[in-house]
Design an enzyme around this catalytic site. Sequence first.
Site, short mmCIF file in Angstrom:
data_model
loop_
_atom_site.label_atom_id
_atom_site.label_comp_id
_atom_site.label_asym_id
_atom_site.label_seq_id
_atom_site.Cartn_x
_atom_site.Cartn_y
_atom_site.Cartn_z
N ARG A 88 0.89 -1.18 0.00
CA ARG A 88 0.00 0.00 0.00
C ARG A 88 0.91 1.21 0.00
O ARG A 88 1.72 1.39 0.92
CB ARG A 88 -0.91 0.00 1.23
CG ARG A 88 -1.59 1.36 1.41
CD ARG A 88 -2.71 1.35 2.43
NE ARG A 88 -3.89 0.69 1.90
CZ ARG A 88 -5.11 0.78 2.43
NH1 ARG A 88 -5.30 1.52 3.51
NH2 ARG A 88 -6.12 0.15 1.89
N HIS A 97 -7.46 1.03 -6.38
CA HIS A 97 -7.67 0.11 -5.25
C HIS A 97 -8.35 -1.16 -5.78
O HIS A 97 -9.51 -1.43 -5.49
CB HIS A 97 -8.54 0.82 -4.20
CG HIS A 97 -8.49 0.20 -2.83
ND1 HIS A 97 -7.68 -0.89 -2.53
CD2 HIS A 97 -9.14 0.51 -1.67
CE1 HIS A 97 -7.83 -1.20 -1.25
NE2 HIS A 97 -8.72 -0.38 -0.71
N GLN A 107 -10.20 -3.80 -3.50
CA GLN A 107 -11.51 -3.34 -3.02
C GLN A 107 -12.59 -3.62 -4.06
O GLN A 107 -13.67 -4.12 -3.74
CB GLN A 107 -11.44 -1.84 -2.73
CG GLN A 107 -12.74 -1.26 -2.21
CD GLN A 107 -13.10 -1.81 -0.84
OE1 GLN A 107 -12.27 -1.79 0.05
NE2 GLN A 107 -14.31 -2.32 -0.67
N ASP A 154 -17.50 7.28 -1.38
CA ASP A 154 -16.29 7.12 -0.58
C ASP A 154 -16.03 8.44 0.13
O ASP A 154 -16.67 9.46 -0.18
CB ASP A 154 -15.11 6.74 -1.51
CG ASP A 154 -13.83 6.36 -0.78
OD1 ASP A 154 -13.87 6.19 0.45
OD2 ASP A 154 -12.79 6.24 -1.45
N CYS A 200 -16.35 1.60 0.61
CA CYS A 200 -15.18 0.76 0.91
C CYS A 200 -14.79 0.84 2.38
O CYS A 200 -14.11 -0.05 2.89
CB CYS A 200 -14.01 1.16 0.02
SG CYS A 200 -13.43 2.85 0.30
N ARG A 215 -13.27 -8.77 1.33
CA ARG A 215 -11.85 -8.44 1.09
C ARG A 215 -11.00 -9.67 1.44
O ARG A 215 -10.07 -10.02 0.73
CB ARG A 215 -11.42 -7.25 1.97
CG ARG A 215 -12.06 -5.92 1.62
CD ARG A 215 -11.54 -5.37 0.31
NE ARG A 215 -10.09 -5.23 0.29
CZ ARG A 215 -9.41 -4.20 0.80
NH1 ARG A 215 -10.06 -3.19 1.32
NH2 ARG A 215 -8.09 -4.15 0.75
N1 CP Z 1 -11.24 -0.18 2.41
C1 CP Z 1 -9.96 -0.22 2.83
O1 CP Z 1 -9.02 -0.47 2.06
O2 CP Z 1 -9.83 0.01 4.16
P1 CP Z 1 -8.48 0.23 4.98
O3 CP Z 1 -7.92 1.58 4.58
O4 CP Z 1 -8.89 0.16 6.41
O5 CP Z 1 -7.51 -0.86 4.61
N1 NVA Z 2 -10.18 6.84 -1.17
C1 NVA Z 2 -9.76 6.36 0.12
C2 NVA Z 2 -9.91 4.88 0.21
C3 NVA Z 2 -9.56 4.28 1.54
C4 NVA Z 2 -9.66 2.80 1.58
C5 NVA Z 2 -8.34 6.79 0.39
O1 NVA Z 2 -7.49 6.61 -0.49
O2 NVA Z 2 -8.07 7.32 1.46
#
Ligand code: CP
Ligand code: NVA
Length: 308
Positions: free
Chosen positions: A107, A134, A137, A225, A266, A294
């Site tokens: 990540r 992502h 997701q 989101d 998400c 997930r």
């Molecule tokens: N939806 C998602 O990826 O959540 P986190 O940021 O908690 O991993």
């Molecule tokens: N769009 C959000 C998704 C988190 C899972 C972010 O990148 O913060």
Amino acid sequence: MKHFLNINEMSTEDLTGILKHAQKMKTDRLDLPKGTYDEGQPLSQHIVALVFEKPSTRTRTSFDVGVRQLGGQPMLLSGTEMHLGKGETISDTARVLSRYVDLIMLRTFESQTLYEMAKHSTVPVINGLTNESHPCQIMADIMTFEEKRGSIKGKKVVWFGDSNNVFNSFLQAAEKFNFSLIFSGPKELDPPKNLIKNAKNLKIDFKIDRDPISAIKDADLVATDTWVSMHDNPEEKQNRHNQLKAFQVNEELMSKANHEALFMHCLPAHRNEEATSGVLDGKNSVIFDEAENRLHVQKAIMRWCLSK
Ligand code: CP
Ligand code: NVA
């Protein structure tokens, strides 16, 4: 090397195979304690590095639990405690990690970092979120839709808010799974022009509709989101709120969708900002099924990456 980096780089056949496998693994362990190994422990003797440069609840725990259920060994690493890109190139880190582990989940911020890691790694790399996408997701979201409503092909998906990383992966999935996608948000937060052009070239059924009421009409899936993502400048918060408040998913707006429509987010959610608690906890909401899936879909992704 079978990396899982972005949905647009995968074949529809591989994507649907992963979803089918995920559903089978989910069904096979129904009601078992969460620490029970899956039959055959397919990741036995494998170590998986889970590298986080941003915070995470779901991705972190679902990958960790998934690796354990598959009989493998998870290794959680925080980007800030490594030399990742600071004091050591990403390519050197990729080559070093590849000597210790069998699979890397990353990540990160820039997608360039992810691609650099994949280019120099000699083990598969999985995208656990970048500023631009992502994919894990969206695989969980499609799995969730299909287990509740059948094939997503030909269905109408409506996205409210900012054209962020999660939206981008929805757009890529619209091509692979053949659903129509509507973006409903302010002009300032539209998808970049090159993405719109690309969607047109790929003949994706994609439209922008700035009127939330007409956008949501006949929707089968409504998604939103957070208005401010982890990579956005937090000082933008007030401005974003002003730009996006007309696109909040509330009970009144949701009531204009197809009454069978599913609501997805998400998570993490900012309750009563992008969506009201009434919607997040309402009868159409499947937010916790998405979170659960997930786990199952990422197990199938890891197995796909490690398969011949
Ligand atoms: N939806 C998602 O990826 O959540 P986190 O940021 O908690 O991993
Ligand atoms: N769009 C959000 C998704 C988190 C899972 C972010 O990148 O913060």
